[in-house]
Design a protein around this motif. Structure first.
Motif, PDB file in Angstrom:
ATOM      1  N   SER A 100       0.225  29.385  32.811  1.00 48.38           N
ATOM      2  CA  SER A 100       1.043  29.279  31.603  1.00 48.38           C
ATOM      3  C   SER A 100       0.609  28.056  30.809  1.00 48.38           C
ATOM      4  CB  SER A 100       2.522  29.127  31.987  1.00 48.38           C
ATOM      5  OG  SER A 100       2.719  27.907  32.691  1.00 48.38           O
ATOM      6  N   LYS A 101       1.192  27.909  29.650  1.00 44.95           N
ATOM      7  CA  LYS A 101       0.955  26.723  28.837  1.00 44.95           C
ATOM      8  C   LYS A 101       1.320  25.464  29.602  1.00 44.95           C
ATOM      9  CE  LYS A 101       2.723  24.530  24.600  1.00 44.95           C
ATOM     10  NZ  LYS A 101       3.633  24.725  23.427  1.00 44.95           N
ATOM     11  N   GLU A 102       2.370  25.528  30.398  1.00 38.90           N
ATOM     12  CA  GLU A 102       2.831  24.356  31.156  1.00 38.90           C
ATOM     13  C   GLU A 102       1.805  23.955  32.214  1.00 38.90           C
ATOM     14  OE1 GLU A 102       5.736  25.726  28.715  1.00 38.90           O
ATOM     15  OE2 GLU A 102       4.846  26.982  30.294  1.00 38.90           O
ATOM     16  N   SER A 103       1.153  24.916  32.836  1.00 35.65           N
ATOM     17  CA  SER A 103       0.184  24.591  33.884  1.00 35.65           C
ATOM     18  C   SER A 103      -1.206  24.288  33.326  1.00 35.65           C
ATOM     19  CB  SER A 103       0.094  25.732  34.903  1.00 35.65           C
ATOM     20  OG  SER A 103      -0.189  26.967  34.275  1.00 35.65           O
ATOM     21  N   LEU A 104      -1.565  24.909  32.216  1.00 37.44           N
ATOM     22  CA  LEU A 104      -2.907  24.752  31.664  1.00 37.44           C
ATOM     23  C   LEU A 104      -3.010  23.684  30.589  1.00 37.44           C
ATOM     24  CD1 LEU A 104      -3.926  28.511  31.288  1.00 37.44           C
ATOM     25  CD2 LEU A 104      -4.958  26.869  32.854  1.00 37.44           C
ATOM     26  N   GLY A 105      -1.921  23.483  29.838  1.00 37.85           N
ATOM     27  CA  GLY A 105      -2.021  22.637  28.657  1.00 37.85           C
ATOM     28  C   GLY A 105      -2.524  23.445  27.487  1.00 37.85           C
ATOM     29  N   GLN A 106      -3.043  22.762  26.468  1.00 31.65           N
ATOM     30  CA  GLN A 106      -3.543  23.446  25.279  1.00 31.65           C
ATOM     31  C   GLN A 106      -4.978  23.034  24.989  1.00 31.65           C
ATOM     32  OE1 GLN A 106      -0.282  22.679  22.332  1.00 31.65           O
ATOM     33  NE2 GLN A 106      -0.175  24.909  22.306  1.00 31.65           N
ATOM     34  N   PHE A 107      -5.671  23.896  24.239  1.00 34.13           N
ATOM     35  CA  PHE A 107      -7.102  23.735  24.047  1.00 34.13           C
ATOM     36  C   PHE A 107      -7.472  23.754  22.566  1.00 34.13           C
ATOM     37  CE2 PHE A 107      -6.248  25.434  28.181  1.00 34.13           C
ATOM     38  CZ  PHE A 107      -7.060  24.668  29.013  1.00 34.13           C
ATOM     39  N   ASP A 108      -8.578  23.074  22.274  1.00 36.14           N
ATOM     40  CA  ASP A 108      -9.090  23.031  20.905  1.00 36.14           C
ATOM     41  C   ASP A 108      -9.922  24.267  20.583  1.00 36.14           C
ATOM     42  OD1 ASP A 108      -8.359  20.121  20.239  1.00 36.14           O
ATOM     43  OD2 ASP A 108      -9.563  19.863  22.056  1.00 36.14           O
ATOM     44  N   VAL A 109     -10.647  24.761  21.592  1.00 34.30           N
ATOM     45  CA  VAL A 109     -11.588  25.869  21.395  1.00 34.30           C
ATOM     46  C   VAL A 109     -11.474  26.843  22.559  1.00 34.30           C
ATOM     47  CG1 VAL A 109     -14.003  26.518  21.005  1.00 34.30           C
ATOM     48  CG2 VAL A 109     -13.188  24.261  20.251  1.00 34.30           C
ATOM     49  N   MET A 110     -11.608  28.130  22.255  1.00 33.05           N
ATOM     50  CA  MET A 110     -11.622  29.158  23.280  1.00 33.05           C
ATOM     51  C   MET A 110     -12.899  29.984  23.147  1.00 33.05           C
ATOM     52  SD  MET A 110      -8.596  31.892  24.060  1.00 33.05           S
ATOM     53  CE  MET A 110      -7.448  30.529  24.266  1.00 33.05           C
ATOM     54  N   TRP A 111     -13.598  30.174  24.271  1.00 37.98           N
ATOM     55  CA  TRP A 111     -14.812  30.990  24.303  1.00 37.98           C
ATOM     56  C   TRP A 111     -14.512  32.213  25.160  1.00 37.98           C
ATOM     57  CZ3 TRP A 111     -18.508  33.684  22.991  1.00 37.98           C
ATOM     58  CH2 TRP A 111     -19.710  33.877  23.653  1.00 37.98           C
ATOM     59  N   ASP A 112     -14.214  33.315  24.491  1.00 38.19           N
ATOM     60  CA  ASP A 112     -13.819  34.561  25.156  1.00 38.19           C
ATOM     61  C   ASP A 112     -15.001  35.516  25.150  1.00 38.19           C
ATOM     62  OD1 ASP A 112     -12.789  37.116  25.798  1.00 38.19           O
ATOM     63  OD2 ASP A 112     -10.788  36.533  25.141  1.00 38.19           O
ATOM     64  N   ARG A 113     -15.766  35.463  26.230  1.00 34.36           N
ATOM     65  CA  ARG A 113     -16.923  36.324  26.370  1.00 34.36           C
ATOM     66  C   ARG A 113     -16.678  37.281  27.534  1.00 34.36           C
ATOM     67  NH1 ARG A 113     -22.989  34.702  28.464  1.00 34.36           N
ATOM     68  NH2 ARG A 113     -24.068  36.499  27.586  1.00 34.36           N
ATOM     69  N   GLY A 114     -16.347  38.509  27.215  1.00 38.52           N
ATOM     70  CA  GLY A 114     -16.136  39.481  28.280  1.00 38.52           C
ATOM     71  C   GLY A 114     -14.796  39.373  28.969  1.00 38.52           C
ATOM     72  N   SER A 115     -13.828  38.730  28.337  1.00 35.11           N
ATOM     73  CA  SER A 115     -12.499  38.616  28.930  1.00 35.11           C
ATOM     74  C   SER A 115     -11.558  39.645  28.328  1.00 35.11           C
ATOM     75  CB  SER A 115     -11.950  37.202  28.735  1.00 35.11           C
ATOM     76  OG  SER A 115     -10.690  37.061  29.330  1.00 35.11           O
ATOM     77  N   LEU A 116     -11.316  39.568  27.034  1.00 36.64           N
ATOM     78  CA  LEU A 116     -10.430  40.533  26.379  1.00 36.64           C
ATOM     79  C   LEU A 116     -10.855  41.965  26.676  1.00 36.64           C
ATOM     80  CD1 LEU A 116      -8.144  41.241  24.348  1.00 36.64           C
ATOM     81  CD2 LEU A 116      -9.880  41.088  22.539  1.00 36.64           C
ATOM     82  N   VAL A 117     -12.152  42.219  26.689  1.00 34.41           N
ATOM     83  CA  VAL A 117     -12.635  43.596  26.813  1.00 34.41           C
ATOM     84  C   VAL A 117     -12.406  44.202  28.196  1.00 34.41           C
ATOM     85  CG1 VAL A 117     -14.362  43.376  24.988  1.00 34.41           C
ATOM     86  CG2 VAL A 117     -14.989  42.802  27.355  1.00 34.41           C
TER      87      VAL A 117
END
Length: 227
Positions: free
Chosen positions: A110-127
């Motif tokens: 969750s947001k609580e466990s991961l924190g927040q990010f400036d950039v996301m690189w989604d390669r082969g995840s959503l699909v």
């Protein structure tokens, strides 16, 4: 999700992805120290490359073997610890603190466990996310990307109705992405290449397709009520 589902997309490349290299300036504006999220990271060398460029990198991967092999194959010393809020989850962290991989089901985070990010690189995840979990995935990604954050997304385009045996990777056209991201991100196509003719035996012979493109999108958060 079952382990067998996650094990199939464990892809490994010897060099950083060209699409990431081509878009790194657009993603970072030349800034160092930004926090990158790489969901369903496998053991991609992109993480080591990003850390070497001065970024903080966090990946999420269910398969323990992939986490272990990333650090051993890249000769990066690491420590593993339990994740208190995730039963049976492990956190692999490089000794210099630049690379972290959460070894667990991504939906246990969750947001609580991961924190927040400036950039996301989604390669082969959503699909590869099952259709029934897709909105859940988007909600999680939306919660962990900072306002104004940037996303590089790689998807495939093909006719789902042509495919003989259904399964991941699922196709996404721009209108599909507009439904998922359009109310909180700008969406810009930044690259496209024909993958169909790279493997006709698979895509035409086994899958029954007439075309398949790999498409990259650059997105930037314009609003996120979850943040």
């Amino acid at each position: 999700m079952q382990l067998s589902f996650w094990f199939k997309p464990l892809l490994y490349y010897f060099y950083p992805c060209r699409n990431l290299l081509n878009n790194i300036e657009k993603l970072t504006d030349g800034q160092k120290g930004l926090k990158f999220m790489v969901p369903l990271c496998g053991k991609t060398v992109d993480m080591k490359w990003l850390a070497g460029k001065g970024f903080q990198v966090t990946g999420v991967e269910l398969v323990t073997k992939a986490c272990e092999e990333f650090f051993s194959e890249q000769s990066v010393k690491c420590n593993a610890s339990d994740i208190p809020e995730v039963p049976a989850g492990k956190l692999f962290k490089s000794e210099d603190g630049k690379i972290k991989i959460y070894n667990c089901d991504i939906f246990n985070l969750s947001k609580e466990s991961l924190g927040q990010f400036d950039v996301m690189w989604d390669r082969g995840s959503l699909v590869v996310i099952p259709i029934e979990d897709r909105q859940r995935y988007i909600n999680l990604m939306k919660s962990i990307i900072k306002p104004g954050g940037k996303i590089l997304l790689e998807v495939v385009e093909y006719d789902w109705n042509e495919r003989k045996t259904k399964g991941p990777p699922h196709p996404f056209y721009k209108h599909d992405l507009e439904k998922l991201y359009g109310n909180w991100c700008t969406i810009e196509e930044v690259g496209r290449c024909d993958w169909f003719h790279r493997n006709l035996a698979r895509f035409q012979g086994q899958w029954g397709l007439s075309s398949l493109d790999n498409v990259q999108y650059f997105m930037q958060v314009i609003s996120s009520t979850s943040n």
